[in-house]
Design a protein around this motif. Structure first.
Motif, mmCIF file in Angstrom:
data_model
loop_
_atom_site.group_PDB
_atom_site.id
_atom_site.type_symbol
_atom_site.label_atom_id
_atom_site.label_comp_id
_atom_site.label_asym_id
_atom_site.label_seq_id
_atom_site.Cartn_x
_atom_site.Cartn_y
_atom_site.Cartn_z
ATOM 1 N N PRO A 1 0.906 -1.379 0.048
ATOM 2 C CA PRO A 1 0.001 0.031 0.062
ATOM 3 C C PRO A 1 0.886 1.249 -0.033
ATOM 4 O O PRO A 1 1.882 1.297 0.831
ATOM 5 C CB PRO A 1 -0.750 -0.096 1.207
ATOM 6 C CG PRO A 1 -0.711 -1.501 1.597
ATOM 7 C CD PRO A 1 0.611 -2.105 1.149
ATOM 8 N N PRO A 2 0.777 2.333 -0.798
ATOM 9 C CA PRO A 2 1.477 3.361 -0.989
ATOM 10 C C PRO A 2 0.980 4.526 0.141
ATOM 11 O O PRO A 2 -0.283 4.584 0.552
ATOM 12 C CB PRO A 2 1.011 3.994 -2.362
ATOM 13 C CG PRO A 2 -0.313 3.629 -2.777
ATOM 14 C CD PRO A 2 -0.524 2.133 -2.009
ATOM 15 N N ILE A 3 1.923 5.141 0.472
ATOM 16 C CA ILE A 3 1.955 6.029 1.493
ATOM 17 C C ILE A 3 2.680 7.389 1.297
ATOM 18 O O ILE A 3 3.785 6.954 0.736
ATOM 19 C CB ILE A 3 2.059 5.457 3.080
ATOM 20 C CG1 ILE A 3 1.942 6.723 4.012
ATOM 21 C CG2 ILE A 3 3.705 5.113 3.102
ATOM 22 C CD1 ILE A 3 2.135 6.044 5.636
ATOM 23 N N VAL A 4 2.111 8.460 1.292
ATOM 24 C CA VAL A 4 2.681 9.487 0.848
ATOM 25 C C VAL A 4 3.058 10.520 2.121
ATOM 26 O O VAL A 4 2.420 10.850 2.831
ATOM 27 C CB VAL A 4 2.155 10.591 -0.338
ATOM 28 C CG1 VAL A 4 2.712 11.904 -0.536
ATOM 29 C CG2 VAL A 4 1.912 9.716 -1.613
ATOM 30 N N PHE A 5 4.452 11.093 2.181
ATOM 31 C CA PHE A 5 4.954 12.040 3.184
ATOM 32 C C PHE A 5 5.026 13.494 2.742
ATOM 33 O O PHE A 5 5.960 13.858 1.815
ATOM 34 C CB PHE A 5 6.110 11.329 3.810
ATOM 35 C CG PHE A 5 5.972 9.899 4.542
ATOM 36 C CD1 PHE A 5 5.651 9.858 5.649
ATOM 37 C CD2 PHE A 5 6.244 8.695 3.775
ATOM 38 C CE1 PHE A 5 5.236 8.757 6.462
ATOM 39 C CE2 PHE A 5 6.190 7.748 4.337
ATOM 40 C CZ PHE A 5 5.448 7.511 5.578
ATOM 41 N N LEU A 6 4.619 14.453 3.570
ATOM 42 C CA LEU A 6 4.743 15.792 3.155
ATOM 43 C C LEU A 6 5.330 16.492 4.322
ATOM 44 O O LEU A 6 4.463 16.727 5.501
ATOM 45 C CB LEU A 6 3.351 16.445 2.793
ATOM 46 C CG LEU A 6 2.825 15.982 1.647
ATOM 47 C CD1 LEU A 6 1.291 16.535 1.287
ATOM 48 C CD2 LEU A 6 3.547 15.822 0.218
ATOM 49 N N HIS A 7 6.459 17.119 4.250
ATOM 50 C CA HIS A 7 7.242 17.834 5.182
ATOM 51 C C HIS A 7 6.742 19.268 5.769
ATOM 52 O O HIS A 7 5.831 19.686 4.821
ATOM 53 C CB HIS A 7 8.688 17.734 5.019
ATOM 54 C CG HIS A 7 8.975 18.687 3.810
ATOM 55 N ND1 HIS A 7 9.054 19.927 3.736
ATOM 56 C CD2 HIS A 7 9.090 18.204 2.511
ATOM 57 C CE1 HIS A 7 9.208 20.280 2.570
ATOM 58 N NE2 HIS A 7 9.401 19.233 1.875
ATOM 59 N N GLY A 8 7.434 19.413 6.823
ATOM 60 C CA GLY A 8 6.972 20.815 7.134
ATOM 61 C C GLY A 8 7.689 22.020 6.579
ATOM 62 O O GLY A 8 8.958 21.784 5.804
ATOM 63 N N TRP A 9 7.332 23.297 6.841
ATOM 64 C CA TRP A 9 8.477 24.390 5.996
ATOM 65 C C TRP A 9 9.806 24.140 6.927
ATOM 66 O O TRP A 9 10.138 23.863 8.105
ATOM 67 C CB TRP A 9 7.718 25.602 6.668
ATOM 68 C CG TRP A 9 8.247 26.914 6.039
ATOM 69 C CD1 TRP A 9 8.441 27.228 4.849
ATOM 70 C CD2 TRP A 9 9.072 27.810 6.746
ATOM 71 N NE1 TRP A 9 9.065 28.230 4.557
ATOM 72 C CE2 TRP A 9 9.460 28.744 5.544
ATOM 73 C CE3 TRP A 9 9.477 28.420 8.233
ATOM 74 C CZ2 TRP A 9 10.376 30.054 5.787
ATOM 75 C CZ3 TRP A 9 10.239 29.335 8.388
ATOM 76 C CH2 TRP A 9 10.574 30.197 7.086
ATOM 77 N N MET A 10 10.747 24.642 6.041
ATOM 78 C CA MET A 10 12.372 24.304 6.256
ATOM 79 C C MET A 10 12.587 22.755 6.151
ATOM 80 O O MET A 10 13.888 22.551 6.311
ATOM 81 C CB MET A 10 12.587 24.901 7.444
ATOM 82 C CG MET A 10 12.602 26.368 7.378
ATOM 83 S SD MET A 10 13.811 27.186 8.538
ATOM 84 C CE MET A 10 13.136 26.585 10.070
ATOM 85 N N GLY A 11 11.724 21.822 5.784
ATOM 86 C CA GLY A 11 11.886 20.335 5.847
ATOM 87 C C GLY A 11 12.325 20.148 4.540
ATOM 88 O O GLY A 11 12.360 20.918 3.566
#
Length: 261
Positions: A15-25
């Motif tokens: 199963p695919p999982i997508v990660f979105l970081h925070g500002w400055m990451g």
């Protein structure tokens, strides 16, 4: 509009999982949790516009909040990701929430960390834009290393400097370019984001909202959302502040696994 940089980890058939970081990451921010999840999921970590190695092609519209979200959908389509789990932290969490609301058929599960639905009034958004201009000026007039260290002295990050991997966190921030970070804040900051609170209350699917117990500001935001939105599953983690997946990756991972069962 974008030349995306992203990492793909694990078996493409999981199963695919997508990660979105925070500002400055950047996408490296999730290395520790991806290592814990790679046997269960196909992990896609993305450098957001203005961060890491992703390039915005053309004018500054590529940094805008809604355009960024559309670009992420186009990227997922190009990777043949029809449905997936999405995780977003802080700035990335605001994007993840917008994506879940705007493209509900794309996301099976939504995990938000230290995230708000935006500011409900024009006045509040205008005040935030003015404040962000001050931050941008400081970012452009200060050495990046000094700016980053001062940033993590904000109250929402209480205790993070004592984490043994804090120097690694700082080094990850220093791969970014100040001018690109400034554009991200200018065009996709909280004051530029559509308010999502009303749409969130009407959202049919459940959302896991993780917040650090020491982060008083976002605990208050999360508890308000929990009271007003029946679809929120709130997890307040002890001994953590704003960046839970960095401070307690194993705990964060267990919360995700329990939610995704």
């Amino acid at each position: 509009m974008y030349r995306w940089y992203y990492t793909l980890t694990g078996d493409r058939h999981l199963p695919p999982i997508v990660f979105l970081h925070g500002w400055m990451g950047n996408c490296d921010d999730y290395v520790e949790v991806i290592e814990l999840l790679r046997s269960r999921f196909y992990c896609i970590a993305i450098d957001l516009p203005g961060h890491g190695k992703t390039e915005v092609i053309g004018d500054n519209r590529g940094y805008e909040f809604v355009n960024t979200a559309v670009g992420i959908i186009q990227l997922l389509d190009s990777l043949n990701i029809n449905r997936c789990i999405i995780c977003g932290y802080s700035f990335g969490g605001r994007l993840a929430l917008y994506l879940a609301l705007e493209f509900p058929d794309k996301f099976d599960r939504v995990i938000l960390e230290s995230t708000s639905p935006g500011l409900p009034t024009v006045t509040a958004r205008e005040e935030r834009i003015i404040n962000d201009r001050r931050i941008i000026q400081e970012l452009r007039s200060t050495k990046l290393a000094d700016f980053v260290i001062n940033w993590y002295r904000n109250p929402i990050f209480i205790g993070i400097e004592q984490h043994p991997n804090f120097p690694k966190l700082i080094q990850r921030r220093l791969v970014n370019q100040p001018d690109n970070l400034a554009k991200s804040l200018k065009y996709a900051g909280l004051g530029k984001q559509p308010y999502l609170g009303d749409r969130l209350r009407a959202y049919d699917n459940s959302i896991l909202l993780i917040v650090g117990g020491e982060d008083e500001k976002f605990v208050a935001i999360a508890q308000t959302l929990d009271r007003n939105c029946l679809n929120i599953r709130l997890a307040i983690t002890p001994n953590c502040s704003h960046n839970v997946h960095f401070q307690a990756p194993a705990l964060w991972t267990n919360l995700l696994l329990e939610y995704c069962q």
